[in-house]
Write an enzyme that holds these catalytic residues in place. Structure first.
Site, PDB file in Angstrom:
ATOM      1  N   PHE A 188     -37.049 -63.395  70.931  1.00 33.31           N
ATOM      2  CA  PHE A 188     -38.032 -63.214  69.862  1.00 33.31           C
ATOM      3  C   PHE A 188     -39.302 -64.050  69.992  1.00 33.31           C
ATOM      4  O   PHE A 188     -40.376 -63.614  69.630  1.00 33.31           O
ATOM      5  CB  PHE A 188     -37.379 -63.494  68.506  1.00 33.31           C
ATOM      6  CG  PHE A 188     -36.302 -62.506  68.193  1.00 33.31           C
ATOM      7  CD1 PHE A 188     -36.634 -61.223  67.806  1.00 33.31           C
ATOM      8  CD2 PHE A 188     -34.970 -62.831  68.341  1.00 33.31           C
ATOM      9  CE1 PHE A 188     -35.660 -60.284  67.530  1.00 33.31           C
ATOM     10  CE2 PHE A 188     -33.985 -61.900  68.071  1.00 33.31           C
ATOM     11  CZ  PHE A 188     -34.321 -60.624  67.669  1.00 33.31           C
ATOM     12  N   HIS A 203     -56.737 -55.059  59.900  1.00 33.79           N
ATOM     13  CA  HIS A 203     -57.858 -55.194  60.836  1.00 33.79           C
ATOM     14  C   HIS A 203     -57.898 -54.053  61.876  1.00 33.79           C
ATOM     15  O   HIS A 203     -57.126 -53.111  61.777  1.00 33.79           O
ATOM     16  CB  HIS A 203     -57.808 -56.579  61.479  1.00 33.79           C
ATOM     17  CG  HIS A 203     -58.215 -57.666  60.522  1.00 33.79           C
ATOM     18  ND1 HIS A 203     -59.170 -58.611  60.802  1.00 33.79           N
ATOM     19  CD2 HIS A 203     -57.814 -57.933  59.261  1.00 33.79           C
ATOM     20  CE1 HIS A 203     -59.322 -59.419  59.764  1.00 33.79           C
ATOM     21  NE2 HIS A 203     -58.511 -59.031  58.817  1.00 33.79           N
ATOM     22  N   HIS A 231     -47.151 -77.088  70.029  1.00 33.55           N
ATOM     23  CA  HIS A 231     -46.745 -78.485  69.804  1.00 33.55           C
ATOM     24  C   HIS A 231     -47.543 -79.520  70.591  1.00 33.55           C
ATOM     25  O   HIS A 231     -47.156 -80.684  70.637  1.00 33.55           O
ATOM     26  CB  HIS A 231     -45.260 -78.693  70.183  1.00 33.55           C
ATOM     27  CG  HIS A 231     -44.291 -77.803  69.486  1.00 33.55           C
ATOM     28  ND1 HIS A 231     -42.954 -77.779  69.759  1.00 33.55           N
ATOM     29  CD2 HIS A 231     -44.450 -76.905  68.498  1.00 33.55           C
ATOM     30  CE1 HIS A 231     -42.326 -76.893  68.996  1.00 33.55           C
ATOM     31  NE2 HIS A 231     -43.235 -76.350  68.224  1.00 33.55           N
ATOM     32  N   ARG A 278     -45.346 -77.365  78.168  1.00 40.16           N
ATOM     33  CA  ARG A 278     -44.624 -76.134  78.554  1.00 40.16           C
ATOM     34  C   ARG A 278     -45.559 -74.921  78.509  1.00 40.16           C
ATOM     35  O   ARG A 278     -46.298 -74.731  77.557  1.00 40.16           O
ATOM     36  CB  ARG A 278     -43.429 -75.886  77.633  1.00 40.16           C
ATOM     37  CG  ARG A 278     -42.671 -74.629  78.039  1.00 40.16           C
ATOM     38  CD  ARG A 278     -41.337 -74.510  77.413  1.00 40.16           C
ATOM     39  NE  ARG A 278     -40.418 -75.537  77.897  1.00 40.16           N
ATOM     40  CZ  ARG A 278     -39.158 -75.650  77.464  1.00 40.16           C
ATOM     41  NH1 ARG A 278     -38.699 -74.837  76.552  1.00 40.16           N
ATOM     42  NH2 ARG A 278     -38.378 -76.590  77.941  1.00 40.16           N
ATOM     43  N   ASN A 307     -47.548 -75.804  65.797  1.00 38.85           N
ATOM     44  CA  ASN A 307     -46.779 -74.649  66.245  1.00 38.85           C
ATOM     45  C   ASN A 307     -47.352 -73.420  65.556  1.00 38.85           C
ATOM     46  O   ASN A 307     -47.039 -73.144  64.396  1.00 38.85           O
ATOM     47  CB  ASN A 307     -45.288 -74.792  65.932  1.00 38.85           C
ATOM     48  CG  ASN A 307     -44.518 -73.562  66.416  1.00 38.85           C
ATOM     49  OD1 ASN A 307     -45.122 -72.603  66.893  1.00 38.85           O
ATOM     50  ND2 ASN A 307     -43.209 -73.579  66.300  1.00 38.85           N
ATOM     51  N   ARG A 334     -47.365 -70.434  67.387  1.00 43.74           N
ATOM     52  CA  ARG A 334     -47.027 -69.436  68.411  1.00 43.74           C
ATOM     53  C   ARG A 334     -46.798 -68.058  67.776  1.00 43.74           C
ATOM     54  O   ARG A 334     -46.250 -67.961  66.679  1.00 43.74           O
ATOM     55  CB  ARG A 334     -45.729 -69.852  69.124  1.00 43.74           C
ATOM     56  CG  ARG A 334     -45.862 -71.054  70.011  1.00 43.74           C
ATOM     57  CD  ARG A 334     -44.571 -71.302  70.768  1.00 43.74           C
ATOM     58  NE  ARG A 334     -43.450 -71.492  69.894  1.00 43.74           N
ATOM     59  CZ  ARG A 334     -42.656 -72.574  69.892  1.00 43.74           C
ATOM     60  NH1 ARG A 334     -42.899 -73.565  70.732  1.00 43.74           N
ATOM     61  NH2 ARG A 334     -41.631 -72.661  69.081  1.00 43.74           N
TER      62      ARG A 334
HETATM   63  C1  LIG Z   1     -64.312 -64.023  59.456  1.00 45.07           C
HETATM   64  C2  LIG Z   1     -62.836 -64.262  59.348  1.00 45.07           C
HETATM   65  N1  LIG Z   1     -62.303 -65.330  59.938  1.00 45.07           N
HETATM   66  C3  LIG Z   1     -60.978 -65.581  59.895  1.00 45.07           C
HETATM   67  C4  LIG Z   1     -60.113 -64.749  59.231  1.00 45.07           C
HETATM   68  C5  LIG Z   1     -58.654 -65.064  59.172  1.00 45.07           C
HETATM   69  O1  LIG Z   1     -57.842 -64.150  59.834  1.00 45.07           O
HETATM   70  P1  LIG Z   1     -56.290 -64.043  59.416  1.00 45.07           P
HETATM   71  O2  LIG Z   1     -56.218 -63.291  58.144  1.00 45.07           O
HETATM   72  O3  LIG Z   1     -55.689 -63.289  60.571  1.00 45.07           O
HETATM   73  O4  LIG Z   1     -55.772 -65.413  59.297  1.00 45.07           O
HETATM   74  C6  LIG Z   1     -60.610 -63.611  58.585  1.00 45.07           C
HETATM   75  C7  LIG Z   1     -59.701 -62.690  57.870  1.00 45.07           C
HETATM   76  O5  LIG Z   1     -59.993 -61.583  57.571  1.00 45.07           O
HETATM   77  C8  LIG Z   1     -62.003 -63.370  58.641  1.00 45.07           C
HETATM   78  O6  LIG Z   1     -62.532 -62.322  57.988  1.00 45.07           O
END
Ligand SMILES: Cc1ncc(COP(=O)(O)O)c(C=O)c1O
Length: 386
Positions: free
Chosen positions: A27, A187, A214, A218, A246, A248
């Site tokens: 995972f 998005h 972290h 690695r 973290n 990831r």
């Molecule tokens: C300009 C901008 N930066 C950062 C982010 C943050 O992205 P996330 O929602 O994936 O944390 C967004 C979210 O829409 C954003 O519009």
């Protein structure tokens, strides 16, 4: 009819690859994430991509990496220019790393930096400009890269709202030293939650990989420039070189990302067809200012600002939308200087007149990677008589 803000783009292929990951019993970050990163970097024409668990984390890791590079690094107290309108987590890592923010007004037509104001804001102390292409619309990168080059300023692109947009045939997110993307649900592509950093610089790439994991060694590539491998294998297995996090991603996210990336060109095509229809309906409507496209927008959403002299109150327009079940929001959180959280920031502002107009008079409705021209007609019909 209901006009929603977002819709799912997951079909049988996403569900199939998710099941495969579940059945594999592996995972956490592994081969799917690695393959997604390679394909993402290739798509956008950058050498490296680093996947993390959100666009916000991409901004955090990207900001942190600039503190730990060998040369021209950021240090606490540096002046960073940011636009008044962007998402909260554009600003948070900058604040959390002790940077001094200088807010610059936006242009009311494009919703991106007002270039004259940006030029005025640059000082000998400016170390970095954060460029945000708002809601799919590219910034004017001719002007911004010129300002950065002439003044030895780092360009950081928060491209979380504009995957697939192009300025003069070059993808936004690839103009700066470092660029960030979001793959959150609504998005341009979705990995449920997710984010990606793109760079050409091997040192910054190596730093980002360690910082998301972290601050560990690695996963560092052979020849990493951020640490020297020692002989002692026992010690090497748990060796920490940076104060990291973290953040990831999961294999599920990597696997879905590959499927979604294959669909991106088509998603963009449909978003642009919807946009063409929206622009056609509203471009000559003096009651609203709609976002003026610069280059090729990837049309995340459709913004409308009630024209200040139209005599219409936004409240009235929003009521019409609510009654008609047309979902709407303030434009990217509005003028960030008017959010409660600003009281914690150390900042300066040159001017925020247009950001205030967008805050007080603006809203946006959704665009989707499916044909929603009938919903745009529905929006038009409802707004016709206000
Ligand atoms: C300009 C901008 N930066 C950062 C982010 C943050 O992205 P996330 O929602 O994936 O944390 C967004 C979210 O829409 C954003 O519009």
């Amino acid at each position: 009819m209901k006009y929603e803000m977002t819709s799912s783009t997951f079909g049988p292929s996403e569900k199939e690859v998710m099941l495969n990951v579940i059945n594999s019993d592996t995972f956490t970050m592994g081969k799917h994430v690695k393959e997604f990163e390679c394909r993402f970097a290739n798509y956008f024409g950058r050498k490296y991509a680093v996947m993390v668990n959100s666009g916000s984390s991409a901004n955090l890791i990207a900001t942190a990496s600039l503190f730990y590079r060998g040369e021209n690094s950021l240090t606490k107290g540096d002046e960073i220019i940011v636009p008044c309108i962007s998402w909260a987590t554009t600003f948070y890592p900058l604040f959390q790393y002790g940077l001094r923010l200088k807010f610059v007004d936006i242009d009311l037509d494009t919703l991106n930096y007002d270039i004259d104001e940006l030029k005025k804001a640059v000082s000998p102390e400016t170390k970095m400009i954060v460029a945000v292409s708002v809601l799919g619309n590219p910034c004017n990168f001719d002007e911004i890269t010129k300002i950065c080059d002439e003044n030895n300023i780092i360009l950081f692109e928060d491209n979380c709202e504009s995957m697939g947009a192009k300025f003069k045939d070059v993808y936004t997110g690839t103009f700066g030293l470092i660029g960030t993307f979001s793959t959150f649900f609504s998005h341009h592509i979705s990995t449920m939650e997710g984010g990606v950093i793109v760079i050409d610089d091997f040192e910054i790439y190596s730093l980002c990989k360690s910082l998301r994991n972290h601050g560990w060694t690695r996963g560092q590539e052979k020849g990493s420039v951020v640490y020297q491998e020692k002989e002692d294998d026992f010690f090497e297995a748990y060796r920490f070189i940076l104060p990291g996090y973290n953040v990831r991603p999961l294999e599920l996210q990597g696997a879905i990302g590959k499927v979604q990336l294959d669909k991106l060109n088509n998603f963009l095509k449909i978003r642009r067809e919807n946009a063409k229809h929206f622009v056609e309906l509203f471009k000559n409507d003096p009651r609203f200012i709609i976002q003026k496209e610069v280059g090729a927008s990837s049309w995340f959403c459709f913004t409308m600002i009630v024209a200040p002299r139209s005599g219409i109150e936004r409240k009235k327009a929003l009521k019409v939308l609510s009654d008609a079940e047309i979902e709407h929001r303030i434009i990217t959180g509005g003028n960030f200087l008017r959010q409660d959280v600003i009281k914690y920031f150390n900042y300066q502002v040159t001017k925020s007149v247009n950001a205030d107009i967008a805050h007080d008079n603006g809203f946006f409705v959704g665009n989707h990677p499916v044909d929603i021209r009938n919903k745009i007609d529905y929006l038009y019909e409802n707004l016709k008589n206000i």
